[in-house]
Scaffold this active site. Structure first.
Site, PDB file in Angstrom:
ATOM      1  N   GLU A  90      -1.364   5.652   1.802  1.00 38.78           N
ATOM      2  CA  GLU A  90      -2.763   5.328   2.094  1.00 38.78           C
ATOM      3  C   GLU A  90      -2.918   4.407   3.315  1.00 38.78           C
ATOM      4  O   GLU A  90      -2.060   3.567   3.584  1.00 38.78           O
ATOM      5  CB  GLU A  90      -3.406   4.661   0.866  1.00 38.78           C
ATOM      6  CG  GLU A  90      -3.581   5.644  -0.274  1.00 38.78           C
ATOM      7  CD  GLU A  90      -4.106   5.008  -1.549  1.00 38.78           C
ATOM      8  OE1 GLU A  90      -5.010   5.592  -2.149  1.00 38.78           O
ATOM      9  OE2 GLU A  90      -3.622   3.932  -1.933  1.00 38.78           O
ATOM     10  N   CYS A 103      -5.641  -0.860   8.442  1.00 34.58           N
ATOM     11  CA  CYS A 103      -4.643  -1.439   7.553  1.00 34.58           C
ATOM     12  C   CYS A 103      -3.582  -0.364   7.268  1.00 34.58           C
ATOM     13  O   CYS A 103      -3.888   0.660   6.658  1.00 34.58           O
ATOM     14  CB  CYS A 103      -5.363  -1.888   6.278  1.00 34.58           C
ATOM     15  SG  CYS A 103      -4.254  -2.569   5.053  1.00 34.58           S
ATOM     16  N   CYS A 114       5.328  -7.240  -7.119  1.00 29.79           N
ATOM     17  CA  CYS A 114       4.434  -8.386  -7.315  1.00 29.79           C
ATOM     18  C   CYS A 114       3.521  -8.050  -8.495  1.00 29.79           C
ATOM     19  O   CYS A 114       3.001  -6.930  -8.567  1.00 29.79           O
ATOM     20  CB  CYS A 114       3.607  -8.647  -6.056  1.00 29.79           C
ATOM     21  SG  CYS A 114       4.639  -9.085  -4.652  1.00 29.79           S
ATOM     22  N   GLY A 163       3.537  -1.329   0.716  1.00 25.60           N
ATOM     23  CA  GLY A 163       4.882  -1.636   1.186  1.00 25.60           C
ATOM     24  C   GLY A 163       5.073  -3.052   1.683  1.00 25.60           C
ATOM     25  O   GLY A 163       4.113  -3.783   1.933  1.00 25.60           O
ATOM     26  N   GLU A 164       6.337  -3.447   1.781  1.00 26.90           N
ATOM     27  CA  GLU A 164       6.710  -4.748   2.344  1.00 26.90           C
ATOM     28  C   GLU A 164       7.250  -4.456   3.748  1.00 26.90           C
ATOM     29  O   GLU A 164       8.366  -3.947   3.905  1.00 26.90           O
ATOM     30  CB  GLU A 164       7.777  -5.401   1.443  1.00 26.90           C
ATOM     31  CG  GLU A 164       8.526  -6.562   2.055  1.00 26.90           C
ATOM     32  CD  GLU A 164       7.639  -7.625   2.693  1.00 26.90           C
ATOM     33  OE1 GLU A 164       6.642  -8.034   2.096  1.00 26.90           O
ATOM     34  OE2 GLU A 164       7.953  -8.038   3.832  1.00 26.90           O
ATOM     35  N   SER A 195       2.169  -8.720   7.562  1.00 28.05           N
ATOM     36  CA  SER A 195       2.098  -9.589   6.381  1.00 28.05           C
ATOM     37  C   SER A 195       3.315  -9.367   5.487  1.00 28.05           C
ATOM     38  O   SER A 195       3.680  -8.238   5.196  1.00 28.05           O
ATOM     39  CB  SER A 195       0.816  -9.268   5.608  1.00 28.05           C
ATOM     40  OG  SER A 195       0.762 -10.006   4.409  1.00 28.05           O
ATOM     41  N   LEU A 219       1.331 -16.384   0.370  1.00 23.05           N
ATOM     42  CA  LEU A 219       1.790 -17.639  -0.238  1.00 23.05           C
ATOM     43  C   LEU A 219       1.475 -17.645  -1.740  1.00 23.05           C
ATOM     44  O   LEU A 219       2.364 -17.759  -2.569  1.00 23.05           O
ATOM     45  CB  LEU A 219       1.104 -18.809   0.474  1.00 23.05           C
ATOM     46  CG  LEU A 219       1.380 -20.205  -0.044  1.00 23.05           C
ATOM     47  CD1 LEU A 219       2.828 -20.587   0.158  1.00 23.05           C
ATOM     48  CD2 LEU A 219       0.479 -21.235   0.661  1.00 23.05           C
ATOM     49  N   ASN A 294      -8.433  -8.773  -6.605  1.00 28.30           N
ATOM     50  CA  ASN A 294      -9.124  -7.480  -6.696  1.00 28.30           C
ATOM     51  C   ASN A 294      -8.598  -6.723  -7.912  1.00 28.30           C
ATOM     52  O   ASN A 294      -7.403  -6.460  -7.998  1.00 28.30           O
ATOM     53  CB  ASN A 294      -8.855  -6.638  -5.439  1.00 28.30           C
ATOM     54  CG  ASN A 294      -9.515  -7.234  -4.217  1.00 28.30           C
ATOM     55  OD1 ASN A 294     -10.674  -7.619  -4.254  1.00 28.30           O
ATOM     56  ND2 ASN A 294      -8.759  -7.327  -3.129  1.00 28.30           N
TER      57      ASN A 294
END
Ligand code: SAH
Length: 344
Positions: A90, A103, A114, A163-164, A195, A219, A294
């Protein structure tokens, strides 16, 4: 098998041309036609015949296929792209004053798990290649030009989709180089933000290898104990180690690191949390982005009240830390932070 044109940075394309003894002026002209002018057929005009023959038999110019597009009342657009192997990913266009931030996703799913993020429930399917990252940008831009020609400008790029990004360092870095190239899209480095959840192996490479784009750290808590619960990666790479490496990344004048803070009701939204965050960031070239949680199907947390979000910000103001409350966009189509999931 043919490779994608969008896989190559300018330098890599120049090397490819060198290996095949093709005229060295080709790569910058191709970048110009394909990225800057977006007139893909026009390169016939000034790129040497032998280069065009080489391109036709060795490279493709296909973009990821748009599977579905979801539109939100607030003009947010969420794309589900179908990749060559059937995997889906996406991408979101977020409107701001008649312009957009795109994004991008860096992986199909995510390995970080997470516990507040919908993408995490998907697990990691695979990394995206450079051309699949660049392809999301080009695909979204093309859709805008066709569907909203009156406001089709994409101003910012954020790697905050699925994703990271630092877990897929090379592909993300090369995609950034393609976005930045003066011969191509020529996007300014301060318009691109990567990010991370605090993936230390990637952060260690950042200083020497990453182009000068913005860094954002998720953070979410100044306390290791709470951060461990939210971001399991913190158990392996604790906050103090992550911050030490980030502090060593040199920042140009007027540049800063963004710290993202997901606010979850009765978990990390107290005054004590706010004071500890203020102390942690005081004196740094830091911006704080507060992201009210969210919701998504099957989640564990809740969004705090408006009042407690404002109180949290008020405490940070006393530490003189520029703090922004992120406005949620596109949440009714599950396009907001942490709501992306290409399986459901
Ligand atoms: N993996 C990267 C980028 C992806 S997410 C990272 O962790 O930074 C972009 C931001 O959305 C991150 O700060 C992430 O922690 C946050 N986020 C994830 N799930 C969320 C949710 N349900 N509500 C609000 N923000 C969320």
């Amino acid at each position: 098998m043919k490779t994608s044109f969008y896989q190559y940075t300018l330098l890599e394309l120049q090397q490819l041309f060198g290996q095949h003894k093709l005229p060295p002026s080709g790569p910058s002209k191709l970048f110009n036609w394909h990225y800057k002018k977006r007139q893909t057929e026009m390169c016939q005009v000034d790129v040497a015949k032998m280069s065009l023959v080489f391109l036709r038999s060795n490279l493709t110019f296909d973009l990821p296929e748009i599977d579905t597009v979801k539109l939100s009342e607030d003009k947010t657009v969420k794309f589900l792209f179908k990749l060559h192997d059937g995997q889906k990913v996406e991408t979101v266009l977020i409107p701001f004053n008649g312009k957009y931030t795109v994004c991008l996703s860096s992986q199909v799913g995510c390995a970080m798990k997470c516990n507040f993020c919908f993408t995490g429930t998907q697990g990691l399917k695979r990394h995206l290649s450079t051309d699949e990252i660049v392809g999301q940008f080009l695909g979204a831009q093309k859709w805008l030009t066709q569907n909203r020609p009156e406001d089709d400008r994409v101003l910012n790029i954020v790697f905050m989709g699925q994703g990271e990004p630092l877990h897929n360092f090379d592909a993300v870095k090369n995609a950034c180089e393609i976005f930045l190239s003066q011969h191509g899209l020529s996007i300014a480095c301060h318009k691109i933000t990567v990010s991370t959840a605090g993936y230390l192996p990637g952060l260690l490479r950042w200083k020497n290898e990453m182009p000068n784009v913005n860094l954002a750290l998720s953070l979410h808590s100044p306390f290791n104990q709470k951060r461990n619960e939210l971001i399991p990666l913190n158990q392996r790479y604790p906050l103090e180690e992550v911050l030490k490496v980030i502090n060593e990344i040199p920042l140009d004048r007027k540049r800063f690191v963004t710290y993202e803070y997901l606010l979850a009701k009765d978990f990390n939204d107290s005054e004590e949390d706010a004071h500890a965050t203020g102390k942690l960031l005081e004196g740094k070239e830091a911006y704080l982005n507060l992201i009210p949680f969210n919701p998504y199907p099957g989640d564990k947390y809740q969004r705090p009240s408006r009042e407690s979000i404002i109180n949290f910000k008020a405490v940070l103001d006393t530490y003189k830390i520029p703090t922004l409350i992120r406005v949620t966009k596109g949440d009714e189509i599950l396009a907001a932070c942490g709501q992306l999931n290409s399986l459901k």
